[in-house]
Design a protein around this motif. Structure first.
Motif, PDB file in Angstrom:
ATOM      1  N   PHE A  22      -9.871  10.905   2.207  1.00 40.13           N
ATOM      2  CA  PHE A  22      -8.578  10.765   1.521  1.00 40.13           C
ATOM      3  C   PHE A  22      -7.499  10.202   2.438  1.00 40.13           C
ATOM      4  CE2 PHE A  22      -4.756  12.293  -0.854  1.00 40.13           C
ATOM      5  CZ  PHE A  22      -4.997  11.538  -2.000  1.00 40.13           C
ATOM      6  N   ALA A  23      -7.635  10.408   3.742  1.00 39.69           N
ATOM      7  CA  ALA A  23      -6.674   9.797   4.670  1.00 39.69           C
ATOM      8  C   ALA A  23      -6.676   8.281   4.517  1.00 39.69           C
ATOM      9  CB  ALA A  23      -7.009  10.178   6.112  1.00 39.69           C
ATOM     10  N   ILE A  24      -7.864   7.717   4.281  1.00 41.20           N
ATOM     11  CA  ILE A  24      -7.977   6.266   4.132  1.00 41.20           C
ATOM     12  C   ILE A  24      -7.799   5.835   2.682  1.00 41.20           C
ATOM     13  CG2 ILE A  24      -9.523   4.282   4.386  1.00 41.20           C
ATOM     14  CD1 ILE A  24     -10.772   5.723   6.785  1.00 41.20           C
ATOM     15  N   SER A  25      -8.553   6.445   1.765  1.00 40.22           N
ATOM     16  CA  SER A  25      -8.524   5.996   0.372  1.00 40.22           C
ATOM     17  C   SER A  25      -7.148   6.205  -0.266  1.00 40.22           C
ATOM     18  CB  SER A  25      -9.590   6.728  -0.449  1.00 40.22           C
ATOM     19  OG  SER A  25      -9.293   8.106  -0.583  1.00 40.22           O
ATOM     20  N   GLY A  26      -6.419   7.223   0.184  1.00 33.39           N
ATOM     21  CA  GLY A  26      -5.086   7.461  -0.362  1.00 33.39           C
ATOM     22  C   GLY A  26      -4.128   6.315  -0.110  1.00 33.39           C
ATOM     23  N   GLU A  27      -4.399   5.519   0.934  1.00 32.35           N
ATOM     24  CA  GLU A  27      -3.501   4.400   1.244  1.00 32.35           C
ATOM     25  C   GLU A  27      -3.683   3.215   0.298  1.00 32.35           C
ATOM     26  OE1 GLU A  27      -1.021   4.829   3.048  1.00 32.35           O
ATOM     27  OE2 GLU A  27      -1.754   6.801   3.670  1.00 32.35           O
ATOM     28  N   THR A  28      -4.710   3.252  -0.541  1.00 29.91           N
ATOM     29  CA  THR A  28      -4.822   2.209  -1.561  1.00 29.91           C
ATOM     30  C   THR A  28      -3.709   2.347  -2.603  1.00 29.91           C
ATOM     31  OG1 THR A  28      -6.350   3.537  -2.895  1.00 29.91           O
ATOM     32  CG2 THR A  28      -7.316   2.027  -1.282  1.00 29.91           C
ATOM     33  N   GLU A  29      -3.029   3.511  -2.620  1.00 28.95           N
ATOM     34  CA  GLU A  29      -1.920   3.721  -3.552  1.00 28.95           C
ATOM     35  C   GLU A  29      -0.611   3.104  -3.058  1.00 28.95           C
ATOM     36  OE1 GLU A  29      -1.511   7.892  -4.241  1.00 28.95           O
ATOM     37  OE2 GLU A  29      -3.651   8.197  -4.629  1.00 28.95           O
ATOM     38  N   SER A  30      -0.626   2.465  -1.904  1.00 29.88           N
ATOM     39  CA  SER A  30       0.619   2.011  -1.272  1.00 29.88           C
ATOM     40  C   SER A  30       1.436   1.064  -2.140  1.00 29.88           C
ATOM     41  CB  SER A  30       0.314   1.335   0.066  1.00 29.88           C
ATOM     42  OG  SER A  30      -0.213   2.260   0.988  1.00 29.88           O
ATOM     43  N   ILE A  31       0.772   0.231  -2.931  1.00 28.89           N
ATOM     44  CA  ILE A  31       1.507  -0.709  -3.774  1.00 28.89           C
ATOM     45  C   ILE A  31       2.368   0.043  -4.775  1.00 28.89           C
ATOM     46  CG2 ILE A  31       1.258  -2.466  -5.582  1.00 28.89           C
ATOM     47  CD1 ILE A  31      -1.142  -3.557  -4.045  1.00 28.89           C
ATOM     48  N   GLY A  32       1.802   1.085  -5.379  1.00 24.96           N
ATOM     49  CA  GLY A  32       2.570   1.861  -6.348  1.00 24.96           C
ATOM     50  C   GLY A  32       3.502   2.868  -5.707  1.00 24.96           C
ATOM     51  N   SER A  33       3.026   3.589  -4.691  1.00 24.14           N
ATOM     52  CA  SER A  33       3.822   4.678  -4.126  1.00 24.14           C
ATOM     53  C   SER A  33       5.061   4.185  -3.397  1.00 24.14           C
ATOM     54  CB  SER A  33       2.957   5.523  -3.178  1.00 24.14           C
ATOM     55  OG  SER A  33       2.495   4.744  -2.083  1.00 24.14           O
ATOM     56  N   ASN A  34       5.029   2.959  -2.894  1.00 23.43           N
ATOM     57  CA  ASN A  34       6.207   2.390  -2.228  1.00 23.43           C
ATOM     58  C   ASN A  34       7.032   1.495  -3.145  1.00 23.43           C
ATOM     59  OD1 ASN A  34       5.927   3.292   0.695  1.00 23.43           O
ATOM     60  ND2 ASN A  34       3.911   2.393   0.338  1.00 23.43           N
ATOM     61  N   ASN A  35       6.685   1.512  -4.430  1.00 25.94           N
ATOM     62  CA  ASN A  35       7.413   0.728  -5.436  1.00 25.94           C
ATOM     63  C   ASN A  35       7.574  -0.731  -4.999  1.00 25.94           C
ATOM     64  OD1 ASN A  35       8.749   0.299  -7.881  1.00 25.94           O
ATOM     65  ND2 ASN A  35      10.764   0.830  -7.044  1.00 25.94           N
ATOM     66  N   LEU A  36       6.470  -1.340  -4.536  1.00 28.21           N
ATOM     67  CA  LEU A  36       6.539  -2.721  -4.083  1.00 28.21           C
ATOM     68  C   LEU A  36       6.926  -3.665  -5.218  1.00 28.21           C
ATOM     69  CD1 LEU A  36       3.527  -3.136  -1.622  1.00 28.21           C
ATOM     70  CD2 LEU A  36       5.797  -2.150  -1.223  1.00 28.21           C
ATOM     71  N   MET A  37       6.507  -3.330  -6.435  1.00 28.93           N
ATOM     72  CA  MET A  37       6.860  -4.198  -7.559  1.00 28.93           C
ATOM     73  C   MET A  37       8.359  -4.190  -7.807  1.00 28.93           C
ATOM     74  SD  MET A  37       5.367  -4.220 -11.455  1.00 28.93           S
ATOM     75  CE  MET A  37       5.670  -5.640 -12.511  1.00 28.93           C
ATOM     76  N   PHE A  76       3.355  -1.392   7.747  1.00 30.70           N
ATOM     77  CA  PHE A  76       2.702  -2.401   6.917  1.00 30.70           C
ATOM     78  C   PHE A  76       3.476  -2.798   5.655  1.00 30.70           C
ATOM     79  CE2 PHE A  76      -0.974  -0.213   9.027  1.00 30.70           C
ATOM     80  CZ  PHE A  76      -1.305  -1.272   9.875  1.00 30.70           C
ATOM     81  N   TYR A  77       4.387  -1.930   5.193  1.00 30.23           N
ATOM     82  CA  TYR A  77       5.122  -2.235   3.963  1.00 30.23           C
ATOM     83  C   TYR A  77       6.630  -2.028   4.130  1.00 30.23           C
ATOM     84  CZ  TYR A  77       0.407  -1.761   2.031  1.00 30.23           C
ATOM     85  OH  TYR A  77      -0.938  -1.892   1.784  1.00 30.23           O
ATOM     86  N   PRO A  78       7.241  -2.497   5.226  1.00 28.41           N
ATOM     87  CA  PRO A  78       8.685  -2.297   5.394  1.00 28.41           C
ATOM     88  C   PRO A  78       9.456  -3.023   4.298  1.00 28.41           C
ATOM     89  CG  PRO A  78       7.881  -3.901   6.978  1.00 28.41           C
ATOM     90  CD  PRO A  78       6.663  -3.305   6.319  1.00 28.41           C
ATOM     91  N   ALA A  79      10.599  -2.437   3.907  1.00 30.38           N
ATOM     92  CA  ALA A  79      11.419  -3.046   2.856  1.00 30.38           C
ATOM     93  C   ALA A  79      11.867  -4.450   3.238  1.00 30.38           C
ATOM     94  CB  ALA A  79      12.633  -2.155   2.582  1.00 30.38           C
ATOM     95  N   THR A  80      11.949  -4.721   4.543  1.00 26.88           N
ATOM     96  CA  THR A  80      12.379  -6.043   5.002  1.00 26.88           C
ATOM     97  C   THR A  80      11.320  -7.111   4.735  1.00 26.88           C
ATOM     98  OG1 THR A  80      11.591  -5.396   7.206  1.00 26.88           O
ATOM     99  CG2 THR A  80      13.947  -5.182   6.772  1.00 26.88           C
ATOM    100  N   ASP A  81      10.084  -6.729   4.384  1.00 28.39           N
ATOM    101  CA  ASP A  81       9.030  -7.695   4.078  1.00 28.39           C
ATOM    102  C   ASP A  81       9.066  -8.171   2.628  1.00 28.39           C
ATOM    103  OD1 ASP A  81       8.076  -7.688   6.625  1.00 28.39           O
ATOM    104  OD2 ASP A  81       6.092  -6.879   6.156  1.00 28.39           O
ATOM    105  N   ALA A  82       9.932  -7.569   1.807  1.00 24.74           N
ATOM    106  CA  ALA A  82      10.047  -8.007   0.414  1.00 24.74           C
ATOM    107  C   ALA A  82      10.573  -9.442   0.389  1.00 24.74           C
ATOM    108  CB  ALA A  82      11.002  -7.075  -0.341  1.00 24.74           C
TER     109      ALA A  82
END
Length: 453
Positions: A267-282, A407-413
């Motif tokens: 889960f430490a690894i597989s949980g990070e597949t949620e990063s697109i949703g959990s960080n509200n990248l959209m 890997f997903y800083p807000a400045t990368d948007a």
């Protein structure tokens, strides 16, 4: 008809009395746990929605302030994880869960009054500690009441309630921004936290009244004496249902078996597949490219959670029918890899990017399946199960504390190029660890059969 019953129940209860028992615990355990987790995720999602709905400007947030807010919450969450699950061995869950819910409800009210981002850092840290009780604590309780063939769907319903909180948060924020913004001199995002707190507190009272604890200690008023005995007896063949006093032998059992290491790594690894949703990248993408109203930026990402709910419920039902958990993780990785590739190709049409962000919601289906799998693996040791479940989420959040910043800083948007490459690598690693856990579980069961043989 029998197939329909299996779709509804999972493993079909063996008697009318057992059917009545399962129906009752479904009604009371799932209703409270789902409402509790709904408010838990509503709170987390409200921070994301508040950020793109005026909080950033009102608090003069700069650079990675938003990521630091989430990291402070994650740090509190990590610290609270194992202590909260151990407390369920000492304090009845019907007391502990509502107490923690009241605490985070009060902290949510306080969030509506912050004047600078530093105050929000402190509040989010404390909320992380209190909210750490909900997710792994509920999975522990579900594993205490349900058979393996019943567990997948119930875990799926529970995790879907959190996604419903995410889904509702976007709709709620848009409505609050439109109708309450400026009322009593408060911005819409401040009203969002107030409404969140108002929703949370009555649900805590409901928990005090109806939650049944675990089979070995339940005194729930709606269960007959026979049903209490049945709740205990029906699990004895493959569950450790006895309440043991805590001792140092627990540490030895946990650290000398593969389960803690394998499930935590999974889960430490597989949980990070949620990063697109959990960080509200959209939401960050829509806000950064422009051309969308605040209401649209709040509404459109709700589709990620909607796809997550559908995927979770379908996959969880399927795992109860087949008793196989690993294929769900394969499905999740295929969807997330596809999404990352579509977003990486920046010249792709906007419609394809919408599609990519939405199918990334499939990542959420892994939550219920992974924790149902761990409950199944550790069913023969109640205390080890509590530690393993807590540790899975703890290590995932240890990674979460720095993963979005790196890997997903807000400045990368809006492109999130580094994040999408990382997502593809994460999916590949998830497939590898999934195979490892499947192999180790199969080997252990084979040895057990030889010993009892």
């Amino acid at each position: 008809m029998s197939r329909i019953k299996r779709l509804l129940w999972g493993d079909v209860p063996a008697s009318k009395q057992e059917q009545t028992l399962v129906f009752k615990i479904d009604c009371f355990i799932l209703s409270y746990c789902c409402l509790m987790y709904f408010t838990n995720y509503l709170d987390r999602s409200n921070v994301n929605n508040a950020y793109v709905s005026g909080m950033r400007q009102d608090l003069d947030m700069q650079g990675n302030d938003f990521n630091i807010i989430n990291t402070m919450f994650t740090c509190g969450y990590i610290i609270g994880m194992i202590p909260n699950n151990l407390m369920l061995q000492i304090v009845p869950p019907r007391i502990w869960f509502p107490l923690m819910q009241i605490l985070w409800g009060i902290l949510t009210f306080c969030s509506s009054a912050v004047q600078n981002v530093q105050q929000l850092y402190a509040l989010r840290f404390l909320q992380g500690i209190s909210e750490a009780s909900t997710f792994v604590g509920t999975h522990y309780v579900l594993g205490s009441w349900y058979k393996p063939g019943e567990l997948g769907k119930r875990s799926g319903i529970f995790t879907s309630s959190g996604l419903a909180g995410t889904l509702f948060s976007g709709v709620l924020q848009a409505a609050v921004y439109q109708h309450l913004g400026g009322i009593a001199g408060r911005s819409g995002w401040r009203w969002l936290f107030i409404i969140d707190g108002v929703i949370t507190l009555p649900i805590a009272l409901y928990g005090f009244l109806v939650f049944p604890d675990v089979p070995a200690t339940t005194k729930a008023f709606y269960l007959t004496k026979e049903e209490r005995h049945l709740s205990y007896d029906r699990l004895k063949s493959d569950h450790d249902v006895i309440r043991h006093p805590l001792s140092w032998s627990l540490a030895k059992r946990v650290l000398t078996r593969w389960r803690w290491y394998g499930c935590s790594l999974l889960f430490a690894i597989s949980g990070e597949t949620e990063s697109i949703g959990s960080n509200n990248l959209m939401g960050q993408w829509l806000s950064a490219i422009g051309g969308y109203s605040v209401e649209q930026v709040d509404y459109y990402p709700s589709g990620v959670a909607a796809l997550g709910i559908v995927s979770t419920l379908v996959c969880a039902t399927w795992t109860d029918l087949t008793h196989a958990r690993w294929p769900v993780l394969v499905y999740m990785c295929v969807c997330c890899t596809t999404a990352a590739i579509c977003i990486l190709v920046w010249s792709s049409p906007t419609g394809l990017k919408f599609f990519a962000y939405y199918i990334a919601g499939a990542a959420y289906s892994g939550q219920a399946t992974t924790f149902a799998w761990a409950n199944q693996i550790c069913a023969d040791d109640d205390q080890e199960r509590a530690i393993v479940l807590a540790s899975m989420n703890m290590w995932n959040n240890v990674v979460n504390a720095w993963w979005p910043l790196l890997f997903y800083p807000a400045t990368d948007a809006p492109r999130f190029k580094t994040g999408m490459i990382t997502m593809i690598c994460t999916c590949a690693a998830t497939l590898g660890v999934t195979w490892l856990v499947w192999y180790l579980e199969r080997r252990e069961r084979g040895r057990d059969k030889e010993m009892t043989g």
